[in-house]
Scaffold this motif. Structure first.
Motif, PDB file in Angstrom:
ATOM      1  N   ALA A 167     -10.889   5.956  17.410  1.00 22.13           N
ATOM      2  CA  ALA A 167      -9.590   5.398  17.793  1.00 22.13           C
ATOM      3  C   ALA A 167      -9.737   4.054  18.490  1.00 22.13           C
ATOM      4  CB  ALA A 167      -8.838   6.377  18.688  1.00 22.13           C
ATOM      5  N   ARG A 168     -10.649   3.952  19.466  1.00 21.50           N
ATOM      6  CA  ARG A 168     -10.781   2.706  20.231  1.00 21.50           C
ATOM      7  C   ARG A 168     -11.328   1.561  19.383  1.00 21.50           C
ATOM      8  NH1 ARG A 168     -11.162  -1.589  22.406  1.00 21.50           N
ATOM      9  NH2 ARG A 168     -11.013  -2.027  24.628  1.00 21.50           N
ATOM     10  N   PRO A 169     -12.459   1.722  18.683  1.00 27.98           N
ATOM     11  CA  PRO A 169     -12.968   0.582  17.915  1.00 27.98           C
ATOM     12  C   PRO A 169     -12.046   0.179  16.768  1.00 27.98           C
ATOM     13  CG  PRO A 169     -14.314   2.545  17.531  1.00 27.98           C
ATOM     14  CD  PRO A 169     -13.422   2.848  18.678  1.00 27.98           C
ATOM     15  N   VAL A 170     -11.423   1.153  16.106  1.00 25.90           N
ATOM     16  CA  VAL A 170     -10.564   0.809  14.980  1.00 25.90           C
ATOM     17  C   VAL A 170      -9.316   0.080  15.455  1.00 25.90           C
ATOM     18  CG1 VAL A 170      -9.120   1.742  13.138  1.00 25.90           C
ATOM     19  CG2 VAL A 170     -11.417   2.643  13.489  1.00 25.90           C
ATOM     20  N   THR A 171      -8.646   0.605  16.482  1.00 23.03           N
ATOM     21  CA  THR A 171      -7.418  -0.041  16.940  1.00 23.03           C
ATOM     22  C   THR A 171      -7.698  -1.421  17.519  1.00 23.03           C
ATOM     23  OG1 THR A 171      -7.638   1.216  19.018  1.00 23.03           O
ATOM     24  CG2 THR A 171      -6.131   2.081  17.343  1.00 23.03           C
ATOM     25  N   ALA A 172      -8.809  -1.588  18.220  1.00 25.51           N
ATOM     26  CA  ALA A 172      -9.152  -2.911  18.747  1.00 25.51           C
ATOM     27  C   ALA A 172      -9.401  -3.893  17.606  1.00 25.51           C
ATOM     28  CB  ALA A 172     -10.378  -2.815  19.643  1.00 25.51           C
ATOM     29  N   ALA A 173     -10.091  -3.439  16.560  1.00 24.50           N
ATOM     30  CA  ALA A 173     -10.354  -4.317  15.416  1.00 24.50           C
ATOM     31  C   ALA A 173      -9.063  -4.674  14.691  1.00 24.50           C
ATOM     32  CB  ALA A 173     -11.334  -3.640  14.462  1.00 24.50           C
ATOM     33  N   VAL A 174      -8.164  -3.699  14.544  1.00 26.62           N
ATOM     34  CA  VAL A 174      -6.889  -3.971  13.872  1.00 26.62           C
ATOM     35  C   VAL A 174      -6.060  -4.961  14.679  1.00 26.62           C
ATOM     36  CG1 VAL A 174      -4.698  -2.947  13.158  1.00 26.62           C
ATOM     37  CG2 VAL A 174      -6.840  -1.781  12.625  1.00 26.62           C
ATOM     38  N   LEU A 175      -5.977  -4.765  15.987  1.00 26.29           N
ATOM     39  CA  LEU A 175      -5.222  -5.689  16.825  1.00 26.29           C
ATOM     40  C   LEU A 175      -5.772  -7.108  16.735  1.00 26.29           C
ATOM     41  CD1 LEU A 175      -4.650  -3.486  19.998  1.00 26.29           C
ATOM     42  CD2 LEU A 175      -2.869  -4.430  18.526  1.00 26.29           C
ATOM     43  N   SER A 176      -7.069  -7.240  16.519  1.00 25.42           N
ATOM     44  CA  SER A 176      -7.684  -8.561  16.427  1.00 25.42           C
ATOM     45  C   SER A 176      -7.345  -9.276  15.130  1.00 25.42           C
ATOM     46  CB  SER A 176      -9.207  -8.437  16.551  1.00 25.42           C
ATOM     47  OG  SER A 176      -9.570  -7.910  17.802  1.00 25.42           O
ATOM     48  N   THR A 177      -6.870  -8.528  14.125  1.00 27.49           N
ATOM     49  CA  THR A 177      -6.624  -9.133  12.811  1.00 27.49           C
ATOM     50  C   THR A 177      -5.155  -9.226  12.448  1.00 27.49           C
ATOM     51  OG1 THR A 177      -6.850  -6.983  11.708  1.00 27.49           O
ATOM     52  CG2 THR A 177      -8.835  -8.314  11.927  1.00 27.49           C
ATOM     53  N   LEU A 178      -4.287  -8.500  13.135  1.00 30.95           N
ATOM     54  CA  LEU A 178      -2.872  -8.497  12.776  1.00 30.95           C
ATOM     55  C   LEU A 178      -2.211  -9.832  13.083  1.00 30.95           C
ATOM     56  CD1 LEU A 178      -1.631  -5.013  14.050  1.00 30.95           C
ATOM     57  CD2 LEU A 178      -1.907  -5.736  11.685  1.00 30.95           C
ATOM     58  N   PRO A 179      -1.136 -10.171  12.355  1.00 29.90           N
ATOM     59  CA  PRO A 179      -0.349 -11.344  12.732  1.00 29.90           C
ATOM     60  C   PRO A 179       0.235 -11.161  14.132  1.00 29.90           C
ATOM     61  CG  PRO A 179       0.254 -10.545  10.538  1.00 29.90           C
ATOM     62  CD  PRO A 179      -0.639  -9.510  11.140  1.00 29.90           C
ATOM     63  N   THR A 180       0.478 -12.268  14.821  1.00 28.66           N
ATOM     64  CA  THR A 180       0.898 -12.219  16.219  1.00 28.66           C
ATOM     65  C   THR A 180       2.192 -11.435  16.416  1.00 28.66           C
ATOM     66  OG1 THR A 180      -0.190 -14.300  16.704  1.00 28.66           O
ATOM     67  CG2 THR A 180       1.558 -13.636  18.197  1.00 28.66           C
ATOM     68  N   ALA A 181       3.130 -11.532  15.512  1.00 28.66           N
ATOM     69  CA  ALA A 181       4.452 -10.932  15.710  1.00 28.66           C
ATOM     70  C   ALA A 181       4.505  -9.450  15.357  1.00 28.66           C
ATOM     71  CB  ALA A 181       5.490 -11.691  14.888  1.00 28.66           C
ATOM     72  N   THR A 182       3.393  -8.838  15.029  1.00 31.20           N
ATOM     73  CA  THR A 182       3.398  -7.437  14.626  1.00 31.20           C
ATOM     74  C   THR A 182       2.851  -6.558  15.738  1.00 31.20           C
ATOM     75  OG1 THR A 182       1.228  -7.714  13.585  1.00 31.20           O
ATOM     76  CG2 THR A 182       3.152  -8.000  12.187  1.00 31.20           C
ATOM     77  N   ALA A 183       2.974  -5.245  15.525  1.00 33.10           N
ATOM     78  CA  ALA A 183       2.530  -4.274  16.521  1.00 33.10           C
ATOM     79  C   ALA A 183       1.765  -3.155  15.829  1.00 33.10           C
ATOM     80  CB  ALA A 183       3.724  -3.710  17.284  1.00 33.10           C
ATOM     81  N   LEU A 184       1.008  -2.427  16.626  1.00 30.87           N
ATOM     82  CA  LEU A 184       0.221  -1.291  16.157  1.00 30.87           C
ATOM     83  C   LEU A 184       0.692  -0.047  16.904  1.00 30.87           C
ATOM     84  CD1 LEU A 184      -2.405   0.082  14.887  1.00 30.87           C
ATOM     85  CD2 LEU A 184      -3.535  -0.613  17.000  1.00 30.87           C
ATOM     86  N   THR A 185       0.925   1.043  16.170  1.00 31.65           N
ATOM     87  CA  THR A 185       1.315   2.307  16.786  1.00 31.65           C
ATOM     88  C   THR A 185       0.264   3.361  16.489  1.00 31.65           C
ATOM     89  OG1 THR A 185       3.685   1.843  16.606  1.00 31.65           O
ATOM     90  CG2 THR A 185       3.050   4.142  16.865  1.00 31.65           C
ATOM     91  N   VAL A 186      -0.160   4.085  17.519  1.00 29.01           N
ATOM     92  CA  VAL A 186      -1.075   5.214  17.352  1.00 29.01           C
ATOM     93  C   VAL A 186      -0.275   6.484  17.596  1.00 29.01           C
ATOM     94  CG1 VAL A 186      -3.250   6.260  18.048  1.00 29.01           C
ATOM     95  CG2 VAL A 186      -2.959   3.781  18.216  1.00 29.01           C
ATOM     96  N   LEU A 187      -0.347   7.423  16.642  1.00 26.58           N
ATOM     97  CA  LEU A 187       0.419   8.664  16.694  1.00 26.58           C
ATOM     98  C   LEU A 187      -0.503   9.858  16.869  1.00 26.58           C
ATOM     99  CD1 LEU A 187       2.804   8.049  13.658  1.00 26.58           C
ATOM    100  CD2 LEU A 187       3.422   7.862  16.068  1.00 26.58           C
TER     101      LEU A 187
END
Length: 370
Positions: A167-187
């Motif tokens: 969870a931690r490495p994947v979400t951190a990597a995704v946040l580093s690549t997403l466009p600025t105006a988007t968000a990430l949700t973990v369920l």
């Protein structure tokens, strides 16, 4: 490929060439271009950097207005580029669309709003490690989910399975690549009987997150208990927060956003809608809430500690107004306690127009000289 404009491609392989190969795949996708029926040049709207996960690499692709014939040729292009880069043994797949609609089916929710310290250019002090709110969110999520509930991330509407370890490495990597105006949700879980969601904003300059929990059965929701649990989370991480608040919301509409939900105005309240005070989170609050952590800037505007507030280190404070039960939608005391909160925090509440003016002034002061 025919049904989705945005895809999360997973290439799973133990081949040591995989990371280099995926960089080659990304460059090939970025070079795709065609002329649309209206004579305009079109290519992919977005291709992320490769996101490494254990044993695999992920690639987020939004094909934009790229014609269907070129989109349908992408699998062959992908395999050819992988093979040319030396990857001869791999499994290529596409993740399923996320359950975005199901999130909105839940009713009243307990929600926590978190704002981290403003980053450059709005703060010259070096900030904490990247994504400071991610660890807070994941710690809460792990402590709230049931042992059998699986984790997943919603990324651009696509669902990616996670484990407690990834969870931690994947979400951190995704946040580093997403466009600025988007968000990430973990369920946590499959959204059948309850909602447990942590949403984080992509912008490091304005770090924001929400934590939301709700139940399909209001009798089993125990929203006051959930609100008290969220307050405990904030107290445990107060030093990492610029501002934070806990409230009871009438729905789960904004669970996938790091921003606060809009609510109808309370009669006689100075707040007609929750304004955008992201750039001003050190001096303003969006609304009265059951519990808030206030900065030294908030206290300066209030002229000191408001009645009932408890001092915190570094000139900050926490404020709880009434009981959590009183803030539930439909409670006979709900309007009264919110009005009390508006009176206590009046110095930190402004209209949407005032918030825009103050934000524009701060942004202009922080802009680099030409």
């Amino acid at each position: 490929m025919r049904e989705q404009q945005s895809l999360m491609v997973e290439v799973r392989s133990d081949d040591g060439h995989l990371s280099v190969a995926m960089a080659t795949v990304r460059r090939a996708l970025l070079r795709l271009e065609a002329t649309t029926v209206d004579g305009m040049s079109a290519g992919p709207a977005f291709v992320s950097a490769p996101i490494p996960v254990p044993g695999a690499q992920l690639l987020i692709v939004d094909f934009g207005r790229l014609p269907a014939e070129q989109v349908l040729a992408v699998p062959e292009l992908l395999v050819r580029r992988l093979y040319d880069a030396g990857v001869c043994d791999a499994t290529v797949s596409v993740t399923r669309p996320g359950q975005v609609g199901a999130v909105r089916d839940f009713g009243p929710s307990a929600r926590c709003y978190l704002r981290g310290r403003l980053g450059p250019p709005f703060n010259d002090v070096p900030g904490p490690p990247p994504w400071p709110l991610l660890d807070v969110a994941l710690e809460w999520l792990h402590g709230t989910r049931r042992p059998a509930e699986e984790l997943s991330a919603l990324v651009l509407g696509l669902q990616v399975p996670l484990t407690a370890e990834t969870a931690r490495p994947v979400t951190a990597a995704v946040l580093s690549t997403l466009p600025t105006a988007t968000a990430l949700t973990v369920l946590a879980g499959d959204l059948t009987d309850r909602l447990v969601a942590a949403t984080l904003g992509r912008d490091r300059t304005l770090p924001a997150a929400t934590l939301t929990v709700a139940s399909a059965d209001p009798l089993l929701a125990d929203l006051p208990g959930r609100m008290r649990g969220l307050r405990d989370v904030l107290r445990g991480h107060a030093s990492a927060l610029l501002w934070a608040g806990v409230d009871a919301e009438p729905d789960s509409e904004r669970a996938l956003s790091p921003q606060w939900s809009q609510r109808p105005p309370v009669p006689g309240s100075p707040v007609t809608r929750r304004p955008g005070v992201e750039l001003l989170a050190d001096v303003l609050v969006p609304d009265a809430m059951w519990f808030q952590i206030l900065s030294a800037g908030h206290l300066a505007r209030l002229g000191g500690l408001p009645p009932g507030a408890t001092p915190l280190p570094h000139g900050r404070a926490e404020l709880t107004i009434g009981e959590a039960e009183q803030w539930l939608p439909g409670h006979p005391d709900a309007d009264a306690v919110r009005a009390e909160g508006h009176a206590l925090l009046a110095g930190c509440l402004v209209s949407a127009a005032q918030a825009r003016q103050m934000s524009a002034a701060r942004a202009s002061r922080s802009a680099p000289p030409r």
